[in-house]
Motif scaffolding. Structure first.
Motif, PDB file in Angstrom:
ATOM      1  N   PHE A 132      71.504 -71.511  23.517  1.00 31.48           N
ATOM      2  CA  PHE A 132      72.292 -70.338  22.389  1.00 31.48           C
ATOM      3  C   PHE A 132      71.449 -70.958  20.953  1.00 31.48           C
ATOM      4  O   PHE A 132      72.076 -69.772  20.542  1.00 31.48           O
ATOM      5  CB  PHE A 132      73.751 -71.674  21.904  1.00 31.48           C
ATOM      6  N   VAL A 138      74.195 -64.492  17.098  1.00 32.70           N
ATOM      7  CA  VAL A 138      74.557 -65.891  17.562  1.00 32.70           C
ATOM      8  C   VAL A 138      74.274 -66.506  16.378  1.00 32.70           C
ATOM      9  O   VAL A 138      73.391 -66.545  15.949  1.00 32.70           O
ATOM     10  CB  VAL A 138      74.187 -66.238  18.776  1.00 32.70           C
ATOM     11  N   VAL A 222      82.012 -71.501  26.905  1.00 34.30           N
ATOM     12  CA  VAL A 222      81.096 -71.071  27.491  1.00 34.30           C
ATOM     13  C   VAL A 222      80.243 -71.252  28.109  1.00 34.30           C
ATOM     14  O   VAL A 222      79.751 -71.934  27.907  1.00 34.30           O
ATOM     15  CB  VAL A 222      80.757 -70.544  25.861  1.00 34.30           C
ATOM     16  N   LEU A 225      74.702 -67.904  26.836  1.00 34.93           N
ATOM     17  CA  LEU A 225      74.830 -66.469  25.890  1.00 34.93           C
ATOM     18  C   LEU A 225      73.500 -66.085  26.123  1.00 34.93           C
ATOM     19  O   LEU A 225      72.148 -66.305  26.661  1.00 34.93           O
ATOM     20  CB  LEU A 225      74.874 -67.016  24.490  1.00 34.93           C
ATOM     21  N   SER A 226      73.503 -64.647  25.923  1.00 35.59           N
ATOM     22  CA  SER A 226      72.056 -63.453  26.389  1.00 35.59           C
ATOM     23  C   SER A 226      72.440 -62.082  25.304  1.00 35.59           C
ATOM     24  O   SER A 226      72.871 -62.101  25.137  1.00 35.59           O
ATOM     25  CB  SER A 226      71.632 -63.429  28.282  1.00 35.59           C
ATOM     26  N   VAL A 234      75.786 -59.302  22.530  1.00 38.00           N
ATOM     27  CA  VAL A 234      75.156 -60.527  23.402  1.00 38.00           C
ATOM     28  C   VAL A 234      76.482 -60.317  23.954  1.00 38.00           C
ATOM     29  O   VAL A 234      77.366 -60.267  23.849  1.00 38.00           O
ATOM     30  CB  VAL A 234      75.316 -61.662  22.293  1.00 38.00           C
ATOM     31  N   LEU A 236      78.068 -63.162  26.373  1.00 38.96           N
ATOM     32  CA  LEU A 236      79.082 -64.028  26.715  1.00 38.96           C
ATOM     33  C   LEU A 236      78.974 -64.226  27.897  1.00 38.96           C
ATOM     34  O   LEU A 236      79.597 -63.500  28.615  1.00 38.96           O
ATOM     35  CB  LEU A 236      79.742 -64.481  25.662  1.00 38.96           C
ATOM     36  N   SER A 245      81.105 -59.419  26.226  1.00 41.58           N
ATOM     37  CA  SER A 245      80.167 -59.030  25.615  1.00 41.58           C
ATOM     38  C   SER A 245      80.628 -58.766  23.834  1.00 41.58           C
ATOM     39  O   SER A 245      81.847 -58.326  23.792  1.00 41.58           O
ATOM     40  CB  SER A 245      79.942 -57.295  25.562  1.00 41.58           C
ATOM     41  N   VAL A 249      78.756 -63.198  17.708  1.00 45.00           N
ATOM     42  CA  VAL A 249      79.317 -64.215  17.882  1.00 45.00           C
ATOM     43  C   VAL A 249      78.488 -65.556  16.602  1.00 45.00           C
ATOM     44  O   VAL A 249      78.079 -65.519  16.138  1.00 45.00           O
ATOM     45  CB  VAL A 249      78.773 -65.546  19.036  1.00 45.00           C
TER      46      VAL A 249
END
Ligand code: SF4
Lengths: 415, 64
Positions: A132, A138, A222, A225-226, A234, A236, A245, A249
Motif C-alpha cells: 500500500f 493513500v 482490505v 489497493l490500486s 483509488v 479498494l 473506489s 484513502v
C-alpha cells in the motif's frame, strides 16, 4: 547528584517523550551536555493528539500545536534534526547518529557519539503494508506532514474511505465526516474500537458513526489497493470479494515500534524495547520512555506498552528520575502511572483509564442526561479499567481507585 | 502560585485532572474548573507544574 559537566546524555526521538526528557533534565539543572537526535521530520515536537482532531479539521495550524522551543530549556543542548540514531554499540556506550533516510545534503557515514546515559524515545510509526506504500491519494496519519497532506485535500470534498477503526481510524472518520466529507469506514472487527473498549462502547461508537452518515463495512479487511494515477480514484478490494473506489484513502492500521536500530545491541526487542519496572533496559544507563517502552506495570502485574500522550510525558520524567536516582545511589521507583487516553468524535469525549486487556467481566451503567454507557472492566474480580463518554469525573475517580487498591467488584459510577 | 487556562484552547480532555486531581476538575459539560487556592504542598505544586507542561493544547499557564 554526582553529575559532572563532562557528562553527555543522548536523547533519541523528537516527539513528546524526547521533548519531556530534555525539559526534565533542564528542570533538574543538569550541567552536562545533551544531544537530542530528533529524527527525520524536522518540524520540532508537536502535540500529536491534535492531528486527528483539530488539525485535520482545520481548527488549528502547525504553529498552534508546537511544543515550546528548545532554546527555552537553558541546557547545554545540541539539537540534531533530520537525523536518526542508527546503531547502539553492543560493547561501548556510544550511538551512531546518521542523517535520516531521504534527508537533503551529503550522505555521510555518521558520527559515533559517546554517552553517559541514553534515553530511547523513538516511539512508533504508522503500520503501512508494503503493497500500500507510495500510492497517490493513500495516506497514513501519524505525522504532522501526513495530517497536513490530508487537510489540503478537504476543500475538494473527496469521497473518503478510512481503513481501520481503532482509536485513530474511528477518530479520523469522525473528524472528516464533521468536515462534511462523504466517509466510509472499513472495520476489521465486529465494531469500531472494540479491541479497545469492548462491545458496549463499540456499539455506541458504531451508532454515532451511522447517525452522522458514515457508512461502515464490518468484519472486512482490505486485500488490495490500486490507484489510477495521481488524479484518479483509488480502488479498494476486500476479503469478501467486494470493491469500492475513493478519492482519498486514509489508513488507520495501527502503529509499529521504531526500534529496529537497536538490533544487535543486546537489548530485548521482543515487543518494543523491554525494560524493568523503573524503565531501565538491560544496560544500566540506557532507558526507554513513551510508545516504545515495554515494562512491567506493578498495578496490573503484566508487561505492556502504552501509546498515549499522558504516558509519554510521565514516562519521560520517570526515566530521568530513574537515571538520577541511580547516580545518587538510590533505588529508582517503579513506574506505576495508570494509563489514560481520550478521543474526540462528533463532539463527544470518550475517555478511558486503566488497562482493559484480558478483562473477563464488564459492568455497564448509563450516565448523564443522554444515558451514555459507562463501562467498568474487571479481571479476576478486580477493576482494571473504566471508560465513559462525557463523564470525566467518573473516569478520573476510577483512575485513583485502580491505582490505589483496584480490588473492588462494585459498579463504578456513583452519579 | 496561580494557574490560568485559555478557554479558547482547553477542550476538557482531562489530562491535567489526571495528574493533579486536587486542583483541576473537568465537569460533564467538559468545562475545566481550577481550585481557587492551590495548596502549599510541594507535591501538589509539582503536579500542577507537570499538568502545565502536559496539557496537549498548551492551554495552561502559571502566574507565580
Ligand atoms: S489538560 Fe489542557 S486541554 Fe486538557 S482539560 Fe486540562 S487545560 Fe484543558
Amino acid at each position: 547528584m554526582v553529575a559532572t559537566t563532562s557528562q553527555t546524555v543522548v536523547v533519541a526521538g523528537g516527539s513528546l517523550a524526547g521533548h519531556t526528557v530534555v525539559a526534565e533534565l533542564a528542570r533538574r539543572g543538569f550541567a552536562g551536555d545533551v544531544v537530542w537526535v530528533r529524527g527525520p521530520e524536522g518540524t520540532g515536537p508537536y502535540s500529536r493528539p491534535a492531528l486527528s482532531k483539530e488539525l485535520i479539521q482545520g481548527k488549528v495550524t502547525r504553529d498552534d500545536i508546537r511544543l515550546p522551543a528548545p532554546e527555552a530549556y537553558g541546557l547545554r543542548l545540541r539539537v540534531v534534526d533530520h537525523a536518526v540514531c542508527a546503531r547502539l554499540d553492543p560493547d561501548d556506550d556510544r550511538v551512531l547518529v546518521t542523517s535520516a533516510p531521504g534527508a537533503r545534503g551529503e550522505p555521510s557515514d555518521g558520527d559515533w557519539i559517546p554517552f553517559d546515559a541514553l534515553f530511547v524515545c523513538t516511539g512508533t510509526r504508522a503500520r503501512l503494508p508494503e503493497a500500500f506504500a507510495g500510492l497517490p491519494n493513500v495516506h497514513c496519519l501519524r505525522t504532522l506532514a501526513d495530517a497536513e497532506r490530508i487537510r489540503e485535500r478537504l476543500p475538494g470534498r473527496p469521497r473518503t474511505v478510512v481503513v481501520g477503526a481503532g482509536l485513530v481510524g474511528s477518530e479520523i472518520a469522525a473528524s472528516l465526516r464533521s468536515c462534511g466529507l462523504p466517509v466510509e469506514l472499513v472495520v476489521q472487527g465486529r465494531l469500531p474500537m472494540d479491541t479497545v473498549f469492548g462491545d458496549d462502547l463499540g456499539q455506541f461508537c458504531l451508532d454515532r458513526h451511522h447517525a452522522h452518515g458514515v457508512t461502515t463495512r464490518l468484519l472486512t479487511t482490505v486485500t488490495g489497493l490500486s490507484a489510477a494515477g495521481p488524479d484518479g480514484p483509488v480502488v479498494l478490494t476486500f476479503d469478501d470479494g467486494g470493491q469500492t473506489s475513493a478519492d482519498l484513502v486514509v489508513l488507520g492500521l495501527g502503529a509499529v515500534t521504531a526500534c529496529e536500530w537497536l538490533r544487535g545491541s543486546g537489548l530485548d526487542l521482543s515487543d518494543g524495547l523491554g525494560c524493568d519496572e523503573a524503565l531501565r533496559t538491560a544496560r544500566p544507563n540506557v532507558f526507554a520512555a513513551g510508545d516504545v517502552a515495554n515494562w512491567r506495570h506493578p498495578v496490573f502485574g503484566r508487561r505492556m506498552r502504552v501509546e498515549h500522550w499522558s504516558n509519554a510525558s510521565a514516562q519521560a520524567r520517570h526515566a530521568v528520575e530513574s537515571w538520577w536516582a541511580g547516580q545518587e545511589g538510590r533505588e529508582p521507583p517503579a513506574f506505576a502511572e495508570v494509563p489514560y487516553f481520550w478521543s474526540d468524535q462528533y463532539g463527544l469525549k470518550y475517555q478511558m483509564v486503566g488497562h482493559a486487556r484480558g478483562h473477563d467481566e464488564v459492568s455497564v451503567e448509563r450516565t448523564g442526561a443522554d444515558g451514555h454507557p459507562f463501562v467498568t472492566y474487571f479481571r479476576e474480580g478486580r477493576v482494571v479499567a473504566a471508560a465513559g463518554v462525557n463523564a470525566p469525573r467518573a473516569v478520573m475517580r476510577m483512575k485513583a481507585r485502580i491505582q490505589s487498591e483496584g480490588t473492588t467488584t462494585q459498579g463504578a459510577y456513583a452519579g | 502560585m496561580k494557574v490560568t487556562v485559555d478557554r479558547t484552547l482547553c477542550d476538557g480532555n482531562g489530562v491535567c485532572m489526571g495528574i493533579a486531581p486536587d486542583v483541576f476538575d473537568v465537569d460533564d459539560d467538559l468545562t475545566l474548573h481550577i481550585a481557587d487556592e492551590i495548596p502549599d504542598d510541594p507535591a501538589i505544586q509539582a503536579q500542577v507544574r507537570q499538568s502545565i507542561t502536559s496539557c496537549p493544547v498548551l492551554a495552561l499557564s502559571l502566574e507565580e
